[in-house]
Design a protein around this motif. Structure first.
Motif, short mmCIF file in Angstrom:
data_model
loop_
_atom_site.label_atom_id
_atom_site.label_comp_id
_atom_site.label_asym_id
_atom_site.label_seq_id
_atom_site.Cartn_x
_atom_site.Cartn_y
_atom_site.Cartn_z
N SER A 19 0.82 -1.22 0.00
CA SER A 19 0.00 0.00 0.00
C SER A 19 0.86 1.27 0.00
N GLY A 20 2.16 1.13 0.27
CA GLY A 20 3.02 2.32 0.35
C GLY A 20 3.43 2.82 -1.02
N TYR A 21 4.22 3.89 -1.05
CA TYR A 21 4.62 4.48 -2.33
C TYR A 21 5.51 3.54 -3.14
N VAL A 22 6.48 2.94 -2.49
CA VAL A 22 7.38 2.06 -3.23
C VAL A 22 6.66 0.78 -3.63
N SER A 43 -1.33 -5.71 2.62
CA SER A 43 -1.44 -4.47 3.38
C SER A 43 -2.30 -4.75 4.59
N LYS A 44 -1.79 -4.34 5.75
CA LYS A 44 -2.61 -4.55 6.95
C LYS A 44 -3.79 -3.60 6.95
N ARG A 45 -3.53 -2.33 6.59
CA ARG A 45 -4.59 -1.32 6.69
C ARG A 45 -5.67 -1.50 5.64
N LEU A 85 8.94 -2.29 3.08
CA LEU A 85 8.62 -1.96 4.48
C LEU A 85 9.64 -0.98 5.04
N SER A 108 14.21 -1.91 1.95
CA SER A 108 14.63 -1.11 3.12
C SER A 108 16.15 -1.16 3.27
N SER A 190 7.69 12.49 -1.98
CA SER A 190 7.44 11.05 -1.95
C SER A 190 8.63 10.28 -1.36
N GLY A 193 7.96 8.69 1.97
CA GLY A 193 6.91 7.68 2.14
C GLY A 193 5.52 8.28 2.35
N SER A 194 4.55 7.35 2.50
CA SER A 194 3.15 7.79 2.56
C SER A 194 2.60 7.86 3.97
N GLU A 195 3.40 7.45 4.97
CA GLU A 195 2.92 7.54 6.35
C GLU A 195 2.73 9.01 6.70
N ASN A 324 13.17 9.19 -7.54
CA ASN A 324 13.49 8.47 -6.30
C ASN A 324 12.78 7.13 -6.18
N GLY A 328 15.71 5.14 -8.01
CA GLY A 328 16.05 5.18 -6.58
C GLY A 328 15.36 4.12 -5.75
N1 LIG Z 1 9.94 6.53 -0.94
C1 LIG Z 1 11.10 6.42 -1.58
O1 LIG Z 1 11.42 7.24 -2.45
C2 LIG Z 1 12.04 5.30 -1.26
C3 LIG Z 1 13.17 5.14 -2.07
C4 LIG Z 1 14.06 4.09 -1.79
C5 LIG Z 1 13.81 3.24 -0.73
N2 LIG Z 1 12.71 3.43 0.06
C6 LIG Z 1 12.49 2.48 1.16
O2 LIG Z 1 11.42 1.61 0.79
C7 LIG Z 1 10.68 1.23 1.96
C8 LIG Z 1 9.21 1.61 1.74
O3 LIG Z 1 9.14 3.02 1.57
P1 LIG Z 1 7.80 3.80 1.19
O4 LIG Z 1 8.22 5.15 0.80
O5 LIG Z 1 6.97 2.97 0.30
O6 LIG Z 1 7.09 3.85 2.63
P2 LIG Z 1 5.52 3.96 2.93
O7 LIG Z 1 4.83 4.68 1.82
O8 LIG Z 1 5.40 4.50 4.31
O9 LIG Z 1 5.03 2.44 2.90
C9 LIG Z 1 5.46 1.47 3.82
C10 LIG Z 1 4.39 0.40 3.91
O10 LIG Z 1 4.82 -0.59 4.85
C11 LIG Z 1 3.72 -1.04 5.66
N3 LIG Z 1 4.16 -1.01 7.07
C12 LIG Z 1 4.52 0.07 7.79
N4 LIG Z 1 4.90 -0.32 9.02
C13 LIG Z 1 4.77 -1.67 9.06
C14 LIG Z 1 5.00 -2.64 10.05
N5 LIG Z 1 5.47 -2.32 11.27
N6 LIG Z 1 4.76 -3.95 9.74
C15 LIG Z 1 4.30 -4.30 8.51
N7 LIG Z 1 4.04 -3.39 7.54
C16 LIG Z 1 4.29 -2.10 7.82
C17 LIG Z 1 2.58 -0.06 5.45
O11 LIG Z 1 1.50 -0.76 4.86
P3 LIG Z 1 0.21 -1.27 5.67
O12 LIG Z 1 0.17 -0.55 6.99
O13 LIG Z 1 -0.93 -0.95 4.78
O14 LIG Z 1 0.44 -2.74 5.82
C18 LIG Z 1 3.09 0.98 4.46
O15 LIG Z 1 2.20 1.20 3.40
C19 LIG Z 1 11.33 1.96 3.13
O16 LIG Z 1 12.25 1.14 3.78
C20 LIG Z 1 12.05 3.13 2.45
O17 LIG Z 1 13.14 3.62 3.19
C21 LIG Z 1 11.82 4.43 -0.19
#
Ligand SMILES: NC(=O)c1ccc[n+]([C@@H]2O[C@H](COP(=O)([O-])OP(=O)(O)OC[C@H]3O[C@@H](n4cnc5c(N)ncnc54)[C@H](OP(=O)(O)O)[C@@H]3O)[C@@H](O)[C@H]2O)c1
Length: 357
Positions: A19-22, A43-45, A85, A108, A190, A193-195, A324, A328
């Motif tokens: 459900s997250g951005y990546v 996705s849990k949510r 995650l 991650s 972005s 992340g989407s939190e 990114n 990225g």
């Molecule tokens: N955004 C970027 O540009 C980018 C680039 C390179 C790497 N990354 C890395 O890629 C990973 C994901 O990034 P993102 O930007 O997609 O973050 P995000 O939008 O916050 O998404 C993370 C997802 O992980 C799930 N999650 C969060 N906490 C959790 C937990 N404790 N247990 C299980 N599921 C959990 C959530 O989904 P549910 O709650 O719906 O299950 C959430 O949608 C991170 O490690 C980030 O550092 C991000």
């Protein structure tokens, strides 16, 4: 639906944190991948909801719904699991996943650093799996292609780290006057992340250039690690990161203190990246885009590189621009996966960037 699943697909994939951005970008790119069938998106949510409700770019491409069940319940059917995650969370799943024999691609930071002791300082937790750190290959095809052919486990690089490494590595062949390299990173929203948190509210975020991590950025040790791998040199990275008024994209501007000229600098770049499909060297002085700019890579798996030479204090000012969430994150993940399975390396990634955005 445009995309049929199951027919002629060579492997089955699951995405945790879909459900997250990546996770969303992985879905968007994999849904049309010739060799990959998406079997599970968890996705849990959003358990039970259609993927397209959260990722509206998927309307018309898939009717799939998020599953909330543990990925372990459906593993029998999967060849590869992507973990999208937060850091500190993947590490809770990976040791058990590895036991099952499934291939793992972690987005991650949990398996990027070879020296496990660095996790305490940079990530605030103890890493108790040194054997697994050795098994994971850093998912940057331009540096680790041969290792990627022989692994089951990929740690995908961080976004700022990617832009920095790509743009600095060729210049470490120069005689450095200083082993400290300054990196200024400008990152779209972005990237975090989407939190939700208060600092991301539109009225707080819009029109701001925020120095969100002027020191101690977590990508520092992976940049140093990979530059050492690429050049054999120990350099120190002084990284400051700013969030800017964009949704996607990163520009890194790095100062490498060394004496050189334009011709030599171009040669270093060309030799280093030779026939790389996703690295573009930007050198058109008559263009509106004389130097790399995130605006010209958005939506693509390209990294654009360029530089300026400062003869006044003998430095190379080196630029890297990426999307990114593609070069990225999900793009390098899929490029690395293609290499791991012996698929065409650019399968699923041949789209040009969007312009203008
Ligand atoms: N955004 C970027 O540009 C980018 C680039 C390179 C790497 N990354 C890395 O890629 C990973 C994901 O990034 P993102 O930007 O997609 O973050 P995000 O939008 O916050 O998404 C993370 C997802 O992980 C799930 N999650 C969060 N906490 C959790 C937990 N404790 N247990 C299980 N599921 C959990 C959530 O989904 P549910 O709650 O719906 O299950 C959430 O949608 C991170 O490690 C980030 O550092 C991000």
């Amino acid at each position: 639906m445009w995309v049929r699943t199951g027919e002629n697909k060579l492997i089955k994939a699951g995405i945790v944190g879909a459900s997250g951005y990546v996770g969303g970008e992985l879905l968007r790119l994999l849904v049309t991948h010739k060799d990959v069938e998406i079997k599970v998106a968890s996705s849990k949510r959003h358990k039970g909801e259609k993927l397209a409700r959260i990722h509206p770019d998927l309307y018309g491409f898939t009717d799939m719904k998020f599953t909330g069940e543990s990925i372990f319940d459906v593993l029998d059917d999967l060849d590869v699991v992507f973990l999208a995650l937060p850091h500190g969370t993947s590490i809770k799943y990976v040791p058990d996943l590895v036991e099952t024999g499934v291939n793992v691609i972690d987005m991650s930071a949990d398996f990027r650093l070879k020296d496990g002791s660095k996790y305490v300082r940079w990530y605030g937790y103890e890493h108790n799996y040194p054997d697994l750190l050795n098994k994971f290959v850093y998912g940057m095809p331009e540096l680790h292609r041969e290792e990627l052919k022989n692994t089951k486990y990929i740690a995908v690089p961080g976004c700022i780290a990617s832009s920095s490494i790509y743009s600095i590595a060729p210049f470490l062949n120069l005689d450095l006057d200083n082993n400290i390299i300054n990196v200024d990173a400008k990152v779209g929203s972005s990237g975090s992340g989407s939190e939700m948190d208060e600092s991301k509210v539109f009225s707080e975020r819009y029109n701001s250039i925020r120095a969100y991590k002027p020191v101690q950025h977590r990508h520092t040790p992976e940049i140093e690690q990979e530059l050492k791998f690429a050049s054999g040199k120990d350099v120190k990275i002084a990284l400051s990161a700013h969030s800017v008024n964009m949704v996607r994209g990163i520009l890194t501007t790095s100062n490498i203190y060394a004496k050189t000229d334009e011709i030599n600098a171009w040669q270093l770049m060309r030799q280093f990246y030779d026939k790389e499909k996703f690295v573009r060297l930007i050198m058109d002085k008559k263009s509106n885009f004389k130097y790399p700019d995130p605006k010209t890579v958005i939506g693509s798996n390209f990294v654009d590189l360029g530089f300026a030479i400062d003869r006044y204090i003998n430095r190379v000012v080196s630029f890297g621009a990426i999307d990114n969430m593609i070069k990225g994150a999900s793009g390098n993940a899929i490029q690395s996966m293609n290499i791991m399975y012996g698929f065409k390396e650019n399968e699923g990634l041949t789209m040009p960037s969007l312009f203008p955005v």
